[in-house]
Each structure stands twice: as C-alpha cells, then as structure tokens.
Write an enzyme that holds these catalytic residues in place. Structure first.
Site, PDB file in Angstrom:
ATOM      1  N   HIS A 306      -1.166   3.720  -9.665  1.00 39.53           N
ATOM      2  CA  HIS A 306      -2.483   4.096  -9.147  1.00 39.53           C
ATOM      3  C   HIS A 306      -3.191   4.921 -10.197  1.00 39.53           C
ATOM      4  O   HIS A 306      -2.559   5.718 -10.885  1.00 39.53           O
ATOM      5  CB  HIS A 306      -2.335   4.907  -7.852  1.00 39.53           C
ATOM      6  CG  HIS A 306      -3.598   4.954  -7.072  1.00 39.53           C
ATOM      7  ND1 HIS A 306      -4.577   5.878  -7.303  1.00 39.53           N
ATOM      8  CD2 HIS A 306      -4.055   4.151  -6.079  1.00 39.53           C
ATOM      9  CE1 HIS A 306      -5.575   5.651  -6.480  1.00 39.53           C
ATOM     10  NE2 HIS A 306      -5.294   4.615  -5.727  1.00 39.53           N
ATOM     11  N   ASP A 363      -1.173  -0.597  -0.928  1.00 38.59           N
ATOM     12  CA  ASP A 363      -1.119  -2.039  -0.715  1.00 38.59           C
ATOM     13  C   ASP A 363       0.294  -2.605  -0.728  1.00 38.59           C
ATOM     14  O   ASP A 363       0.488  -3.774  -0.422  1.00 38.59           O
ATOM     15  CB  ASP A 363      -1.951  -2.757  -1.795  1.00 38.59           C
ATOM     16  CG  ASP A 363      -3.428  -2.557  -1.553  1.00 38.59           C
ATOM     17  OD1 ASP A 363      -3.798  -2.472  -0.368  1.00 38.59           O
ATOM     18  OD2 ASP A 363      -4.191  -2.463  -2.521  1.00 38.59           O
TER      19      ASP A 363
END
Ligand code: CMC
Length: 427
Positions: A306, A363
């Site tokens: 991320h 996700d």
C-alpha cells in the site's frame, strides 16, 4: 517546533511557513516557492505532496490507524450502518435520529432514474466491463439532471448529493442485471439502503425475494470499510475534476474510471483471478512468491502493499475476520481462502516483503467475501465504488466549500528545445 522551514538555493535563503494538522502531521507550505525562488517541487506519484487540508479522514500508515471524522474504523464497522457513516463523512457528525430519517427519506425519493437511461445501457455489449458501463451511466445522468452541475449553495449541493446516493445503486444494479440478462428493476422503499441494493442486484422475476441477514450485515460492513481513504488516486481525481466546477456527477464518473485500475480498486478482482490462477496451477504458493520477488517478472502479489500503510492495513484485519465469519455462517467452503491464508503467512515471514513493509491490503480478502455473497468477479470493483461513493461526495463537498482553486500541477519540461520546422518533403 520551528514555525518555518528554510530552503537555501544559489546562496540565498528562503523561509516557508510550516503547517501542523490536528494529529501533528507537519507540512511545508510552499505556495510562494515559485514566486519567490523561481523553483517548483518535483514529486511523481505525489508521494510527499499534500494536495489539500482535509477534516474528513485521518490515517496513520505507520501505526495502521484509520478514522472517519475522528471515529475509529473498527468502531464504525462494528456499530454503525452504511448510511450513518455516509452522513458522518459528508456532513462531519454522526446524525441524530431525525437527521438520519430525513437523509434516508431524501435519498429514497431519488432512487429512480429516467427511463431513457435504459436505452443508453442497451447500447453496451454484454461483455462490457461493469466499471466502464457504470462510469458512462453516471456521466449520462447529468443530461437528465442538469441542475446538479451548477451548485454554489449548500442547499443545491445537498440536492445533488441525495440524487447521486439514490440513483447510483440503481445504475450499479442495472450493470449486473444486464450482464445476467435480468429485467431492469427498481428497489423497494421499505428496505434499508444496503438490502435494497442487494434486492435490486439479485431479485429474480419469477421468485419472491429473500436474503440471509448475514449477507446484508457483511455487505454493510464492506461498504463502510471502503467508504473513504483520504487522498487516494480516485479521490484525488474526484477533487481534481470537481475543482474545474464540472459538477458532482462528472467528478464521480471520473473517480470510477480511476478506481477501475488494478493498482487501485481493480485489485479486488485481480486478487481473486490471481488466487484462481494459483489454484489451477496446483496451489504452489511458494512458486508465485518467487515470481512476485523476481524483478524480471511483471507478476506482483495482488492485494499486497500500500502506498500509505507500511505496518498493516486495519481494514484488512477486519475483513479477514469477517471472511471467516461469513463463509462459516453461509456454509461456503472456498479453497482459495486457504490459498490466500497460505500466501499471507509466507509473505509475512519473507525477507523481501518484510523489508519493503508489504502487508495484505483491504482488497486481499474482500473478493473472497464478495464471491461467497454470490457477486460475480467483474462486479467486485463496482462494490468498491458503491462503498467509496460517500467518501468521494464528502471530499468533493469539502473542496467546493473551501473554495479550493482549480487543480493544475506544474512540470519540469525535458523535451526538445526550439527547432526549425521542416516541411514534409524534407524530413
Ligand atoms: N508484489 C511484489 N512486490 C511489490 C508489491 C507487490 N504487490 N508491491 C510493491 N512491491 C515492491 C516494488 O516492486 C518495490 O520494490 P523495489 O523497492 O525493489 O523496487 C517496492 O515494493 C515498493 O513498491 P512501489 O510500487 O514503489 O510502491 P507504491 O507505493 O508506488 O505502490 C501499490 C503501492 C499498492 C500500487 C503496490 O504495492 C502494488 O502494486 N500492489 C498490488 C496492487 C494492489 O493490491 N493494489 C490495491 C491497493 S489497496 C486498495 C486501494 O485503496 O486502492
């Protein structure tokens, strides 16, 4: 703390004010940099650039903290419902009963779209990706709601906001129904926002509709977890497009396109496709870990890493627990859940991933829940968009209320210098 930062360039010193946020984040205010020093900053991907001051979402990537308007994501996911969170994000406070009732009623009154929209949807091939269709339909809504564009008062903004919150689930459901060759329907006023969405997506013309409460609860939680994430790619797109005063629906349509990409919201689809690929290949997670680490191989471990979280993604923690619960409650056994857990375990112990602080993101597990809920893979990113809608709206509204200037970055030009034009025959 010093209130200014000093920059020295070509033997001259320049002072810039330092801004501090309510969570002690500090930034150098360089608004006057070009005017005073003739310099700009260069920061591809905006890794160190704050594009705005915002009071909506706080996240601390090092500590794995995410808060909407000061409330911990863990509390909101556990105790609030999606429309309460939407209200909180957009207007800044949790609603009292009367405020929530009015907000819900105003949205319900807008939960229909012009019948002509069906003709536009009809023009798409069934094979079209739902994100492309949704972006187009959201943009097409402007033609049927022109008053939503030129909004300067809070009241006009409110009208545009409840319109998009009401109409967007209809469009999202229709993209799925078109794919599944089901008649285009409308919702049921008596149902809550999330159940109504589910009904519009899955109701069959020949069957009375019913749904397990566990499904609605899981969906509600997923939407809350996706509802905002400060200045990510799609949100920055929404603010950027909105800064030209193009209107809320055009800004949301652009946000949907930005979210579509596999490095952003499209990762949830890419994760399931990757897990399926590993399963079909025999389930050797180690082999795919090696591929992800090989710089010659374009393969990346989707759902890992991320831009901001360098410890863990707090949303991933909640979703992992939720995936276990939902699959258990619905009695679904999904072999890719085991592959996902295996990959996670291996990555958390692997030097490459540990050194680069690559952890599972939101996700990584969401697709497994969506699949257990019967949502087709191509719709996963649409589900993300449905969740992110209040965040996009809140950010757009904040940007307009703060009267932010049009977004217009600079560049460092690295092309040819002035040269003589050669006519076609002499090139
Ligand atoms: N698999 C393997 N290596 C990776 C991965 C990955 N998923 N992510 C980053 N790396 C490596 C990358 O190769 C680089 O290595 P090196 O330093 O040796 O060159 C290092 O880690 C830093 O990566 P980066 O690409 O510079 O980091 P970034 O902040 O620009 O990118 C990211 C963040 C999310 C785009 C990236 O981690 C990625 O592509 N992840 C997979 C896609 C994904 O899951 N996206 C969903 C993000 S969360 C949902 C959302 O909010 O959109």
């Amino acid at each position: 703390m010093s209130k200014t930062a000093t920059l020295e360039f070509n033997g001259k010193k320049y002072e810039f004010p330092v801004t501090e946020g309510t969570e002690q984040e500090i930034g150098i205010d360089i608004k006057k940099l070009r005017g005073e020093a003739g310099l700009i900053t260069l920061d591809p991907g905006y890794k160190n650039t704050g594009s705005c001051e915002s009071a909506i979402t706080f996240l601390d990537g090092e500590k794995g903290v995410l808060r909407y308007r000061g409330y911990a994501i863990e509390d909101l996911a556990e105790k609030a419902d999606f429309l309460e969170v939407a209200y909180l994000l957009i207007f800044g406070e949790l609603p009292i009963k009367e405020q929530l009732e009015k907000f819900t009623k105003d949205i319900k009154e807008q939960s229909h779209v012009d019948e002509e929209m069906k003709k536009i949807l009809d023009g798409f091939p069934k094979s079209a990706h739902p994100m492309g269709v949704l972006s187009s339909l959201t943009s097409a809504l402007i033609a049927f709601n022109p008053s939503s564009v030129d909004v300067s008062s809070e009241e006009e903004m409110y009208k545009a906001i409840v319109k998009i919150l009401g109409k967007f689930p209809v469009l999202a459901a229709w993209t799925l129904r078109k794919k599944n060759s089901l008649p285009l329907n409308y919702g049921d006023e008596d149902l809550g926002y999330v159940e109504n969405l589910h009904k519009m997506m899955f109701e069959k013309p020949n069957k009375s509709y019913s749904v397990d409460k566990a499904v609605i609860d899981a969906l509600d939680k997923l939407l809350i977890l996706h509802a905002d994430h400060e200045q990510n790619c799609s949100t920055s797109t929404v603010r950027m497009v909105g800064s030209s005063h193009a209107g809320l629906f055009a800004s949301i349509s652009a946000g949907i396109s930005a979210l579509w990409g596999p490095l952003h919201g499209g990762a949830n689809q890419a994760v399931i496709e990757m897990l399926e690929r590993i399963k079909e290949d025999g389930g050797d997670t180690h082999k795919f870990m090696q591929k992800a680490k090989d710089k010659e191989d374009p393969f990346r471990l989707m759902g890992f890493g991320h831009r901001v979280y360098k410890n863990f993604d707090p949303r991933a923690k909640i979703i992992k627990k939720s995936a276990d619960e939902v699959l258990g409650q619905l009695g679904v056994e999904d072999p890719v859940l085991d592959i996902a857990k295996g990959l996670e375990k291996e990555a958390l112990e692997d030097d490459y991933f540990v050194k680069r602080k690559l952890y599972p993101n939101v996700d990584f597990y969401s697709g497994i829940i969506y699949r257990a809920l019967g949502i087709p893979v191509e719709m996963f990113t649409v589900m993300f968009a449905l969740g992110r809608l209040p965040g996009w709206i809140a950010q757009w509204r904040e940007m307009r209320l703060r009267k932010e200037p049009i977004g217009r970055p600079r560049q460092i030009y690295i092309g040819e210098n002035l040269r003589d034009f050669k006519p076609l025959g002499s090139r």
